[in-house]
Each structure stands twice: as structure tokens, then as C-alpha cells.
Design an enzyme around this catalytic site. Structure first.
Site, PDB file in Angstrom:
ATOM      1  N   GLU A 189       0.813  -1.226   0.000  1.00  0.00           N
ATOM      2  CA  GLU A 189       0.000   0.000   0.000  1.00  0.00           C
ATOM      3  C   GLU A 189       0.842   1.271   0.000  1.00  0.00           C
ATOM      4  O   GLU A 189       0.382   2.322  -0.443  1.00  0.00           O
ATOM      5  CB  GLU A 189      -0.974   0.005   1.179  1.00  0.00           C
ATOM      6  CG  GLU A 189      -2.104  -1.015   1.056  1.00  0.00           C
ATOM      7  CD  GLU A 189      -1.730  -2.407   1.549  1.00  0.00           C
ATOM      8  OE1 GLU A 189      -0.532  -2.632   1.843  1.00  0.00           O
ATOM      9  OE2 GLU A 189      -2.620  -3.264   1.632  1.00  0.00           O
ATOM     10  N   PHE A 231     -10.877  -7.982  14.093  1.00  0.00           N
ATOM     11  CA  PHE A 231      -9.831  -8.408  13.168  1.00  0.00           C
ATOM     12  C   PHE A 231      -9.557  -7.292  12.148  1.00  0.00           C
ATOM     13  O   PHE A 231     -10.479  -6.750  11.549  1.00  0.00           O
ATOM     14  CB  PHE A 231     -10.266  -9.686  12.448  1.00  0.00           C
ATOM     15  CG  PHE A 231      -9.253 -10.132  11.421  1.00  0.00           C
ATOM     16  CD1 PHE A 231      -7.965 -10.497  11.799  1.00  0.00           C
ATOM     17  CD2 PHE A 231      -9.582 -10.155  10.073  1.00  0.00           C
ATOM     18  CE1 PHE A 231      -7.032 -10.892  10.858  1.00  0.00           C
ATOM     19  CE2 PHE A 231      -8.649 -10.544   9.122  1.00  0.00           C
ATOM     20  CZ  PHE A 231      -7.370 -10.918   9.517  1.00  0.00           C
ATOM     21  N   GLN A 232      -8.309  -6.966  11.971  1.00  0.00           N
ATOM     22  CA  GLN A 232      -7.863  -5.918  11.043  1.00  0.00           C
ATOM     23  C   GLN A 232      -8.496  -4.561  11.314  1.00  0.00           C
ATOM     24  O   GLN A 232      -8.752  -3.789  10.404  1.00  0.00           O
ATOM     25  CB  GLN A 232      -8.070  -6.340   9.587  1.00  0.00           C
ATOM     26  CG  GLN A 232      -7.148  -7.499   9.236  1.00  0.00           C
ATOM     27  CD  GLN A 232      -7.030  -7.751   7.752  1.00  0.00           C
ATOM     28  OE1 GLN A 232      -7.969  -7.526   6.998  1.00  0.00           O
ATOM     29  NE2 GLN A 232      -5.867  -8.227   7.336  1.00  0.00           N
ATOM     30  N   LYS A 291     -17.445  -1.296   6.579  1.00  0.00           N
ATOM     31  CA  LYS A 291     -17.982  -2.239   5.605  1.00  0.00           C
ATOM     32  C   LYS A 291     -19.506  -2.145   5.491  1.00  0.00           C
ATOM     33  O   LYS A 291     -20.052  -2.201   4.391  1.00  0.00           O
ATOM     34  CB  LYS A 291     -17.549  -3.654   6.010  1.00  0.00           C
ATOM     35  CG  LYS A 291     -17.809  -4.695   4.955  1.00  0.00           C
ATOM     36  CD  LYS A 291     -17.140  -6.020   5.291  1.00  0.00           C
ATOM     37  CE  LYS A 291     -17.619  -7.068   4.302  1.00  0.00           C
ATOM     38  NZ  LYS A 291     -16.518  -7.763   3.654  1.00  0.00           N
ATOM     39  N   MET A 341      24.154   9.131   1.821  1.00  0.00           N
ATOM     40  CA  MET A 341      24.012  10.394   2.534  1.00  0.00           C
ATOM     41  C   MET A 341      24.326  10.215   4.011  1.00  0.00           C
ATOM     42  O   MET A 341      24.912  11.092   4.649  1.00  0.00           O
ATOM     43  CB  MET A 341      22.594  10.951   2.337  1.00  0.00           C
ATOM     44  CG  MET A 341      22.395  12.337   2.883  1.00  0.00           C
ATOM     45  SD  MET A 341      23.553  13.534   2.172  1.00  0.00           S
ATOM     46  CE  MET A 341      22.557  14.234   0.866  1.00  0.00           C
TER      47      MET A 341
HETATM   48  C1  LIG Z   1      12.374   5.780   5.000  1.00  0.00           C
HETATM   49  C2  LIG Z   1      13.659   6.442   5.340  1.00  0.00           C
HETATM   50  N1  LIG Z   1      14.503   5.875   6.229  1.00  0.00           N
HETATM   51  C3  LIG Z   1      15.671   6.459   6.540  1.00  0.00           C
HETATM   52  C4  LIG Z   1      16.036   7.651   5.955  1.00  0.00           C
HETATM   53  C5  LIG Z   1      17.350   8.326   6.334  1.00  0.00           C
HETATM   54  N2  LIG Z   1      18.212   8.437   5.157  1.00  0.00           N
HETATM   55  C6  LIG Z   1      18.321   9.579   4.445  1.00  0.00           C
HETATM   56  S1  LIG Z   1      19.318   9.415   3.119  1.00  0.00           S
HETATM   57  C7  LIG Z   1      19.640   7.822   3.475  1.00  0.00           C
HETATM   58  C8  LIG Z   1      20.552   7.008   2.616  1.00  0.00           C
HETATM   59  C9  LIG Z   1      19.988   6.760   1.280  1.00  0.00           C
HETATM   60  O1  LIG Z   1      20.808   5.819   0.638  1.00  0.00           O
HETATM   61  P1  LIG Z   1      20.660   5.533  -0.918  1.00  0.00           P
HETATM   62  O2  LIG Z   1      19.243   5.349  -1.269  1.00  0.00           O
HETATM   63  O3  LIG Z   1      21.571   4.416  -1.271  1.00  0.00           O
HETATM   64  O4  LIG Z   1      21.118   6.876  -1.589  1.00  0.00           O
HETATM   65  P2  LIG Z   1      22.535   7.611  -1.617  1.00  0.00           P
HETATM   66  O5  LIG Z   1      22.548   8.580  -0.482  1.00  0.00           O
HETATM   67  O6  LIG Z   1      23.587   6.561  -1.478  1.00  0.00           O
HETATM   68  O7  LIG Z   1      22.538   8.282  -2.936  1.00  0.00           O
HETATM   69  C10 LIG Z   1      18.978   7.433   4.641  1.00  0.00           C
HETATM   70  C11 LIG Z   1      19.070   6.086   5.266  1.00  0.00           C
HETATM   71  C12 LIG Z   1      15.105   8.214   5.042  1.00  0.00           C
HETATM   72  N3  LIG Z   1      15.339   9.374   4.453  1.00  0.00           N
HETATM   73  N4  LIG Z   1      13.958   7.585   4.738  1.00  0.00           N
END
Ligand SMILES: Cc1ncc(C[n+]2csc(CCOP(=O)(O)OP(=O)(O)O)c2C)c(N)n1
Lengths: 578, 160
Positions: free
Chosen positions: A53, A115-116, A165, A473
């Protein structure tokens, strides 16, 4: 006026039709089967079966951002609704129009831990513009009309309709097209001409005005008006991440993005300008840096549709509440044509001095190079959708956006996993556009399963994974601010800290193997490991009538610059670590 | 400047409105000191009055956010405006026969009314401004307060 007897579920389809919605992203479950049964017979409506979803919400969101129309998703009660929460929050933070319909357990069981059962309106209250728990099928036509109205007017946002529902099954004779009468909802219409006059005067007397524009320009379809104003009065323009595409970045007046990873020129201009005109932007902390030193010497004006956005984090001198489109058009009439030669020239020099650049000569495959090539091979005409991380910032730096709704990204919430499903939603809206999802090896894994949806529908969305073996990042922050303590950010097995190491795997060079994964979903998978192969791979993908996933094995330790270190002011933007 | 703000809202009489308003304020970390909800002369509208301590600038933001709620029709911060406010308190105080007269006299001085007499206690009510209700409760402190319930402030703006 219809008064014939029909069921609540009929009213759902009717409400969608009345609103002009013809595509629904959803996944069924016990509490929404009555609505799915009606969709089965609704030949004029496309049902897109997602695999999670969260995917449905991001697809509806991508569809909405690409078209400006309200995106629609449909989920079941309990886990279906909780899975939708991230996508609702993503849309809420960025002001994206969406209607999410959720099933609910029968009315008499609500509150019994059935449920749910989940308290969906309770859970989503803080991440929707409004939500409804429907008690009576007679209310459905009105609620649908209201929901679409609320989602798409004022500052847009997601609205959730939770339908038990029994309400879906109940008979009703309610009129199909009720009048919307919301005493407490009066989105801004018009503007105060006095304020506009005051701002026009300020522009006319300013020596170094600067337009700082955000997502409101896109949402408000105000790009043409913004461009006209900037050109007439010669006002340079910097945009936020959400505002990319609102002003053509190829224009001589464009300073590109500002903020934490903004261009040096834009960030310095904020400190130098004598009048800062914010349009549909909200002084987000990722934009302003240390707030006390944001445009310290400038008079500040703020044009926004949302009164609560004004004076929220920065005190402004000239507030203008109104539609960006109307206000900008009125301003353009009132401002004088000006050269502002000195200011414009100064900024051109800055741009030449501090270009957004990367090492183009190196043999290594740099992530920035890949994005630069996406820009060039697509002739700058791709519709770019990103995930979150370094690649998202590079997507802002090395692709130049010239039209609104061509850069879709989760700015406010920063939701990893957004990219692919949002790209699919955009491609659903425009099957013939070149939609390119730019993702990282971390983000892509959060909603990769939705690739099968693109394959099934023949939506030829292209996905470029910049695989740097890391949550890049996060790794960058750990490198710069956490003493290189790379806990939890290394995806590649061999590089992991000792306590995260795993026993050697059969194939730990490419784990997971994105090429095989793409193929498993019926898409085409390509791995690119050297610079020479990038352009041919992109050319091939862009001319292939199938979803293609290109995994680029890029340099691991590349960092995003410029950068404003957290807590610093925009003047302290750095271009590299040394 | 931090002070106690009296905020009144006119809201649609819909289920869930209270949760929305309270959620918006508590979700931002502010404490609602008192809260009162009741019907109005309009069958589909309710009036809420609350007191929230906080910084002026912050409360201004909260009010703008409250305005964004679809079910909220009107919001006013009456703190610095001409307004009338009242609070009701019901208080039960331990009262042996010999203390009764003293307490009844005290109530009379404060415009409170004795509404129930028990063997060992008296129950009094007072409807007055927030400050006078607080003063009354202070005066009762030397006695043993057995139970106490305050309605929280209700307020209406006062035309010039
Ligand atoms: C759902 C979620 N969890 C954690 C983060 C924290 N976060 C921000 S950037 C990042 C790394 C992203 O890695 P990637 O997709 O490999 O991209 P890159 O920075 O290597 O280009 C994380 C874990 C986030 N933004 N969103």
C-alpha cells in the site's frame, strides 16, 4: 439529481466519477471488497493493483505531482491503512492533492479490537489535511465532493475517507451531486492589493532583489507568471528542491537551488540581496541554515497561499497571502522594467566562479556523471523522479529543469522508497514521456516490488540505480560529522564494520543482484561498471519499449557539495571538506 | 512573552473535532491547562474554550494551525481583548457540626453557595472569574478539601 437507490460502494465509484478521477491505485482486503466489486464493473476506471500500500500512495502522489490532478488510492482496513501512512505523510508534507479511501471494520465492531481494525482516522489525523470516518451511506456523496475539494484547493494535501464495511453495503438515495458547504474551510481567494502594491514598491526601489521560490509555484501553476516577473524586473531566481522546474534553470537569471546543498551563488546571493521575495516556499530549515543569519540584511517578503506559513520561522516585512499565480501577475503589472546590470552581472560572475561541477575528467564512474548523461541523452526532456539521499541532491545539481512537474521528489518528509512508485504513477499519467527514476542502492529496496506493476501495464519507466554500496548520505554525515563511525550505513558486505560482518556469501559482490531482481519482475536489467558504458546503456533504455533498470556501480566515497554544515549559515557554504 | 492564553473556538459539532483540536496542540508539545466544550445556540456548532500557557509567537502559530482545521470555523485569542470569563468550581470540604457555620460564612463572603450538606462535609459551588475561583480555593486550604472539580474557564468576547 439522482435519488435512485444504490449502495455506499456505488456512491464511492460515483464520487470518483464526479471528481473526474479515472485511475485508482489500490490493493484489496476484506473490508473493501464491496468497493472492489463495484470497480470490477466500472469500465471507465482503471484499477492499478499495487504490491504494497505504500506503493499505492506514492503512485497516486506521483500521478498528482505530474498532472496537478488529485491522485486516488484505495486500501483495506488495519494493515492496509497503516501501510498507507508513510505515503500520506509524504504527500502532506509536500502539499500534494490526494484522496485515500480505506475500508474499515463494520460500524458495530469499531472499538472492539476486531480483526484488522485500526483507528485509521486517529492514526492519520496528523498526516492528512482532513479525514472522515463515514457513519452513514447518505453522507458519502457529500463527503466525496468535500474530500476532492479540500484535497485540491488552498494548499493542497491528502484527505482520507475511512468507510466501514456496513456503510459500503448500506442502501441510500442521497443525491449524487450535493453542494459543498464547509463553514470552517475557506481557502484563500484573492489577495490584498495594498500588500501587493507595497511589495511592488519595494521591488522598484531594491538594488539587489532576489526571488526565492518553492513548491507553491508548481502547485499554483505559476511558472509563466514567475518567469514574466523575473524577466520584466530582472530579478534573479533561486528555487528550493520542491520548486525545481518552476523557473527554467537554463535562464541567465537562474541561480539554481539554494540551501544545505544549494549552489554557492544562490547561497551567497541570499546574504547579499537587499530584498528577498519568497514565493510559495516555507523557509524550511534545510533551506535557511542557521535561521538568525538567513538573509540578515534583506527586507523580506513572503507570498503564500497558506497564512500559517507566514512568520512561521522567519519574521517577514511584507506578507502577501494569495495565489502565487494571481499575485505574481499583479506584481508584474506594477513593477518597473529595470536592468539591474551590476547585480545580475555580479551573480553571473559568481556562477562562473562557483559552478555546480564534478570531476569530468576522471576515469572513475562518478554518480554525478551518470546524472549529467541522463540530462544530455534525454535532451533535458526526461521527467525525473528521485528517491532520497545523495543521488537526490545530484539530481538537483546535474539535471537542469526547465518546466514545472518534471522533477518529482519527496522534499519535506524525505521518504526513501518514494521514487519508483511515484515514477510509475507519473508514467501512468503520461505513458509516452521519458520518466526516469534516479535512485540509490538503499532507497530502491524500499519499494522495489512495485516494478512489476510497471511491467504489467507496459509503463516504460526507466530506473537508474546509483549503487555506491552505502546509504550514501548517511555515510557522508558520518564521515564529516561522526568521526567516520560507519555504523549501519555500509551495504556492501566486505566494507562493513566488524560487528556488522556476515559470513561470506555465495555472491556478495552484488547483493542483492539488482539485475536479476529486475529480471525477476519481468523488467530488463543492465549493469554498468565503467564510464564508457553509461551513454549507450541510457540510449538503449530510452528507446526500449519496456521498463529498464540500469544499475551503475559508482565511486563509493563521493560526497555532495556544496554543503552548509548543519547549524551553519548559508554564508558558510563549503565546496569541499578541505 | 509567555502567558496564559484564553482561546475560544467555534467548531462544527462533528465527532472527532475535539481530538483534532487537542491533538494539534498537544502534538506540538503544549499543555492545555483547561478545556471546556459545549453546545451553542446553533444546533450544528459547539464552542470550545481553553487556556494554554505559552509564548505569544508560538500561540499565534497554534491559532493559524487551528484555523487550518476544516471543522474549525472561528478561533480567537481573547487574552488581550475585552472579554468575560467564568469558571465553575464544586468543592467538598470536611465539616463537622462546629465548623459548619464558619464555612457557610466564608462561602457567603465569596459569593459561593452551599449546595449540599452531609454529616461530615459540605459541598459548595462558585461561578466566578478564574482568579476569584483560585482565591476561594486558597481560602479553603486550611480546611480539609475532600473533593474538587473545576470546569475550566469559559469565555465570550465583550463588545465595546
Ligand atoms: C524511509 C527512510 N529511512 C531512513 C532515511 C534516512 N536516510 C536519508 S538518506 C539515506 C541514505 C539513502 O541511501 P541511498 O538510497 O543508497 O542513496 P545515496 O545517499 O547513497 O545516494 C537514509 C538512510 C530516510 N530518508 N527515509
Amino acid at each position: 439529481m439522482t435519488t435512485e437507490t444504490r449502495t455506499g460502494a456505488d456512491c464511492v465509484i460515483e464520487g470518483l466519477r464526479e471528481a473526474g478521477a479515472d485511475i485508482v491505485f489500490g490493493l484489496p482486503g476484506g473490508a473493501v471488497l464491496d468497493i472492489f466489486s463495484k470497480l470490477y464493473h466500472a469500465d471507465d476506471m482503471k484499477l492499478v493493483l499495487v504490491r504494497h500500500e505504500q506503493g499505492a500512495t506514492h503512485m497516486a502522489d506521483g500521478y498528482a505531482r505530474a498532472t496537478g490532478k488529485v491522485g486516488v488510492c484505495l486500501v483495506t482496513s488495519g494493515p492496509g491503512a497503516t501501510n498507507a501512512v508513510t505515503g500520506l505523510a509524504t504527500a502532506y508534507m509536500d502539499g500534494i492533492p490526494m484522496v485515500c479511501i480505506s475500508g474499515q471494520v463494520p460500524s458495530h465492531m469499531i472499538g472492539n479490537d476486531a480483526f484488522q481494525e485500526a483507528d485509521t482516522t486517529g492514526i492519520t489525523r496528523a498526516v492528512t489535511k482532513h479525514n472522515y470516518l463515514v457513519h452513514n451511506a447518505d453522507d458519502l456523496p457529500r463527503i466525496f465532493a468535500e474530500a476532492f475539494h479540500i484535497a485540491s484547493t488552498g494548499k493542497p494535501g491528502p484527505v482520507l475517507i475511512d468507510i466501514p464495511k456496513d456503510v459500503q453495503r448500506a442502501a441510500t438515495t442521497a443525491a449524487a451531486t450535493p453542494a459543498v458547504n464547509l463553514a470552517g474551510y475557506r481557502p484563500q481567494s484573492g489577495y490584498n492589493p495594498e500588500q501587493v502594491k507595497q511589495l511592488a514598491d519595494a521591488i522598484n526601489t531594491a538594488k539587489r532583489p532576489l526571488l526565492y521560490t518553492g513548491g507553491g509555484v508548481i502547485a499554483g501553476n505559476a511558472s509563466a507568471e514567475l518567469t514574466a516577473l523575473a524577466h520584466k524586473a530582472n530579478i534573479p531566481v533561486t528555487t528550493t528542491l520542491m520548486g525545481l522546474g518552476g523557473f527554467p534553470e537554463t535562464d541567465p537569471l537562474a541561480l539554481r537551488m539554494l540551501g544545505m546543498h544549494g549552489s554557492m551563488t544562490a547561497n551567497l546571493a541570499v546574504g547579499e540581496c537587499d530584498l528577498l521575495i519568497s514565493v510559495g516556499a516555507r523557509f524550511d530549515d534545510r533551506v535557511t541554515g542557521r535561521i538568525a543569519e538567513f538573509a540578515p540584511t534583506a527586507k523580506k517578503a513572503h507570498i503564500d497561499i497558506d497564512p500559517s506559513s507566514i512568520n512561521k520561522s522567519v519574521a517577514v516585512d511584507i506578507p502577501v497571502v494569495g495565489h502565487a499565480k494571481d499575485v505574481l501577475a499583479a506584481l508584474t503589472d506594477l513593477v518597473d522594467t529595470r536592468e539591474r546590470g551590476e547585480w545580475v552581472e555580479h551573480l553571473s560572475e559568481q556562477k562562473a566562479r562557483f559552478p555546480l561541477a564534478y570531476d569530468e575528467k576522471t576515469e572513475e564512474l562518478l554518480p554525478q556523471y551518470v546524472i549529467d548523461m541522463v540530462y544530455k541523452v534525454s535532451n533535458g526532456e526526461a521527467l525525473i523522479v528521485t528517491d532520497v539521499g545523495q543521488h537526490q541532491m545530484w539530481a538537483a545539481h546535474f539535471f537542469k529543469y526547465t518546466a514545472p512537474r518534471t522533477f518529482l521528489s519527496s522534499g519535506g518528509l524525505g521518504t526513501m522508497g518514494y521514487g519508483l512508485p511515484a515514477g510509475i504513477g507519473a508514467q501512468a499519467a503520461f505513458p509516452d514521456k521519458n520518466v526516469v527514476v534516479l535512485s540509490g542502492d538503499g532507497s530502491i529496496q524500499m519499494c522495489f516490488q512495485e516494478l512489476v506493476v510497471a511491467v504489467e501495464h507496459g509503463w516504460n519507466v526507466n530506473t537508474v540505480i546509483l549503487n555506491n554500496g552505502h546509504l550514501g548520505m548517511v555515510r557522508q554525515w558520518q564521515e564529516m560529522f561522526y568521526g567516520k563511525e560507519y555504523a549501519g550505513s555500509v551495504l556492501k558486505q566486505e566494507d562493513r564494520p566488524a560487528n556488522e560482518k556476515m559470513p561470506p556469501q555465495a555472491n556478495d559482490e552484488f547483493l542483492p543482484d539488482f539485475v536479476k531482481l529486475a529480471e525477476a519482475y519481468g523488467a530488463i536489467g543492465v549493469r554498468v561498471t565503467c564510464k564508457e558504458d553509461v551513454v549507450p546503456a541510457l540510449e538503449k533504455a530510452f528507446s526500449t519499449k519496456a521498463p529498464v533498470v540500469i544499475e551503475c556501480i559508482v565511486k563509493e566515497e563521493e560526497n555532495v557539495y556544496p554543503m552548509v554544515p548543519p547549524g551553519a549559515s548559508l554564508d558558510e557554504t563549503i565546496l569541499s571538506m578541505v | 512573552m509567555t502567558k496564559r492564553h484564553i482561546i475560544t473556538l467555534l467548531v462544527e459539532n462533528h465527532p472527532g473535532v475535539l481530538a483534532r483540536v487537542v491533538g494539534l496542540i498537544s502534538g506540538r508539545g503544549y499543555n492545555i491547562e483547561t478545556l471546556n466544550v459545549g453546545p451553542t445556540h446553533h444546533p450544528e456548532r459547539s464552542r470550545m474554550t481553553m487556556t494554554v500557557p505559552g509564548d505569544d509567537h508560538v500561540l499565534e502559530q497554534v491559532i493559524k494551525q487551528l484555523y487550518k482545521l476544516v471543522d474549525v470555523i472561528e478561533v480567537s485569542d481573547l487574552t488581550d481583548e475585552r472579554h468575560l470569563n467564568r469558571e465553575l468550581v464544586l468543592v467538598e470540604v470536611a465539616a463537622t457540626e462546629e465548623k459548619r457555620a464558619e464555612l457557610v460564612q466564608l462561602a457567603g463572603m465569596c459569593d459561593a453557595v452551599v449546595i449540599s450538606v452531609q454529616d461530615e462535609s459540605l459541598t459548595m459551588e462558585l461561578a466566578d472569574t478564574r482568579n476569584r475561583v483560585a482565591d476561594f480555593i486558597d481560602l479553603l486550604k486550611p480546611y480539609t478539601i475532600l473533593d474538587l472539580s473545576r470546569s475550566g474557564v469559559i469565555a465570550v468576547s465583550r463588545p465595546e
